[in-house]
Scaffold this active site. Sequence first.
Site, PDB file in Angstrom:
ATOM      1  CB  SER A 158      -0.930  -0.011   1.212  1.00 49.37           C
ATOM      2  OG  SER A 158      -0.231  -0.275   2.407  1.00 49.37           O
ATOM      3  CG  LEU A 159       2.874   1.957  -3.021  1.00 47.46           C
ATOM      4  CD1 LEU A 159       3.453   2.113  -4.422  1.00 47.46           C
ATOM      5  CD2 LEU A 159       3.978   1.579  -2.030  1.00 47.46           C
ATOM      6  N   GLY A 160      -0.213   4.590  -0.138  1.00 42.55           N
ATOM      7  CA  GLY A 160      -0.906   5.841   0.203  1.00 42.55           C
ATOM      8  C   GLY A 160      -1.372   6.552  -1.054  1.00 42.55           C
ATOM      9  CG  ASP A 164       2.814   7.524  -5.141  1.00 43.30           C
ATOM     10  OD1 ASP A 164       2.293   8.430  -5.819  1.00 43.30           O
ATOM     11  OD2 ASP A 164       3.941   7.607  -4.627  1.00 43.30           O
ATOM     12  N   GLY A 165      -1.274   4.895  -4.476  1.00 43.65           N
ATOM     13  CA  GLY A 165      -2.063   3.701  -4.799  1.00 43.65           C
ATOM     14  C   GLY A 165      -1.473   2.435  -4.200  1.00 43.65           C
ATOM     15  N   GLY A 172      -5.105  -0.191   4.985  1.00 43.80           N
ATOM     16  CA  GLY A 172      -4.246  -1.281   4.506  1.00 43.80           C
ATOM     17  C   GLY A 172      -4.941  -2.629   4.625  1.00 43.80           C
ATOM     18  CG  ASP A 173      -6.173  -3.730   8.386  1.00 47.47           C
ATOM     19  OD1 ASP A 173      -4.973  -4.021   8.252  1.00 47.47           O
ATOM     20  OD2 ASP A 173      -6.623  -3.120   9.370  1.00 47.47           O
TER      21      ASP A 173
HETATM   22  O1  F1X Z   1      -0.515  -2.008  16.652  1.00 48.94           O
HETATM   23  P1  F1X Z   1      -0.760  -2.820  15.404  1.00 48.94           P
HETATM   24  O2  F1X Z   1      -1.207  -4.205  15.736  1.00 48.94           O
HETATM   25  O3  F1X Z   1       0.342  -2.763  14.424  1.00 48.94           O
HETATM   26  O4  F1X Z   1      -1.970  -2.129  14.634  1.00 48.94           O
HETATM   27  C1  F1X Z   1      -3.232  -2.114  15.230  1.00 48.94           C
HETATM   28  C2  F1X Z   1      -4.155  -1.199  14.471  1.00 48.94           C
HETATM   29  O5  F1X Z   1      -3.688   0.145  14.435  1.00 48.94           O
HETATM   30  O6  F1X Z   1      -4.231  -1.645  13.128  1.00 48.94           O
HETATM   31  C3  F1X Z   1      -5.554  -1.584  12.665  1.00 48.94           C
HETATM   32  C4  F1X Z   1      -5.599  -0.794  11.401  1.00 48.94           C
HETATM   33  O7  F1X Z   1      -4.797  -1.397  10.430  1.00 48.94           O
HETATM   34  C5  F1X Z   1      -6.391  -1.005  13.790  1.00 48.94           C
HETATM   35  O8  F1X Z   1      -7.640  -1.644  13.821  1.00 48.94           O
HETATM   36  C6  F1X Z   1      -5.571  -1.265  15.013  1.00 48.94           C
HETATM   37  O9  F1X Z   1      -5.784  -0.372  16.079  1.00 48.94           O
END
Ligand code: F1X
Length: 308
Positions: free
Chosen positions: A221-223, A225-226, A252-253
Site C-alpha cells: 500500500s503506497l498511500g 500513490d495507490g 491497509g487491511d
Molecule cells: O498495533 P498494530 O497491531 O500494528 O496495529 C493495530 C491497528 O492500528 O491496526 C488496525 C488498522 O490497520 C487497527 O484496527 C488497530 O488499532
Amino acid sequence: MARDTDTPPVVTVTFNPAIDYTVRTGPLADGTVARTDDARFDAGGKGINVAGYLNALDVPSVATGLLGGFTGSFIRTRLDESDIAHDFVSVPGNTRLNVTLSTPDAEYKINHCGPTVDADAVARIVERIEAHDPGTVVVGGSLPPGLDVGAVDAIADAGGWETVVDVDGAALSRLDATYAACKPNREELHEATGLPVDTVDECVAAAEALRERGYDRVVASLGPDGALLVSETETTHVPAADVDVVDTVGAGDALLSGVLAGWVRGYDDEDALELGVDVATCVVGTAGTAADAVADLVGTDDYGVQAH
Ligand SMILES: O=P(O)(O)OC[C@@]1(O)O[C@H](CO)[C@@H](O)[C@@H]1O
C-alpha cells in the site's frame, strides 16, 4: 450475493486485537478542553479488520487470536452483532484500546502495546485454526509483549494452509517460514529491505527484494500513490482513487481484504488489486474501520465482482 459454503474459510489471526476509538475534534490547544460528539468504537486489530471486510465481501472467514478482559468482551459482542464468525483464545489482562484522533490539521494515532501474553497461547491458536480447516490464514498486526516473530512462523509452519502476513517491517525482515503473500506499506517496505522507496519504481525494486526473502507475492500500500502487487511473473500498479480522506484507520487491511477476496474468487492479480483499491477507497472515505460501508459496496458497480 449468496455465500459460497464450499470455499474453505480464510482464518485471520490477531495476536494483539484492539478496540479502535476514533474521535474527530476541532483544533486542539494546550490547556483547553476540546469537546466533540463525533466518536466511535470499533472492534479492531488487523486480522479482525480483515475478517470483517471479507465477511462484508461475502467471503467466508473466521477471526481468531487472543482476547482478554472487558475490552475483549466488547470485541466478542461487536463481532457477534456484525455476524463475523470468531473463535478466540481467552487470555488474562485487558485487550488494548487504540486511539485515532483526527483534527483539522493532523491525524494522531496512539497504539497500546497490549497485555503480556504467555507463549503457550500460540499452540492454543493453532488448535483453533485447525478446527476450521482453512485454505488461507492471515496473520495481522503487532505482537503483544511475551511473543516474538517465532509465533508467526509457528502459525505458518503448523498446517497445510497458505499464510499471508501483515506485520511490521522489522518482523518481515526476520520471519523464516515461506509465505504466500505479505502486505507492507511504504515505510515497512523500506524497513524490511533497507532500500529507498521514494518513487513507485523504487517500491517495485524493494518489493522484488522482499520476494527473494520468502514472500511469494508482495501487496504494497503506497498511500497517495495507490498500491502495487509484485509476483514472480508480473508487477501491477493501481493508482489511488480521488477521494476525500475522512481517516485512514483500516485502509491497509481493506486493501489486503479486497485482494484476498479477488484471489478467492479466481481473479488475476490485476483485477484483485483493483478490487483491493476499491475497498480501501471506500474505507478511507468513511469514519473508523467502516466494514458496514464495505458491505454497501457489494451489489454496486464499484464492487469488481459484478464485472466478472
Ligand atoms: O498495533 P498494530 O497491531 O500494528 O496495529 C493495530 C491497528 O492500528 O491496526 C488496525 C488498522 O490497520 C487497527 O484496527 C488497530 O488499532
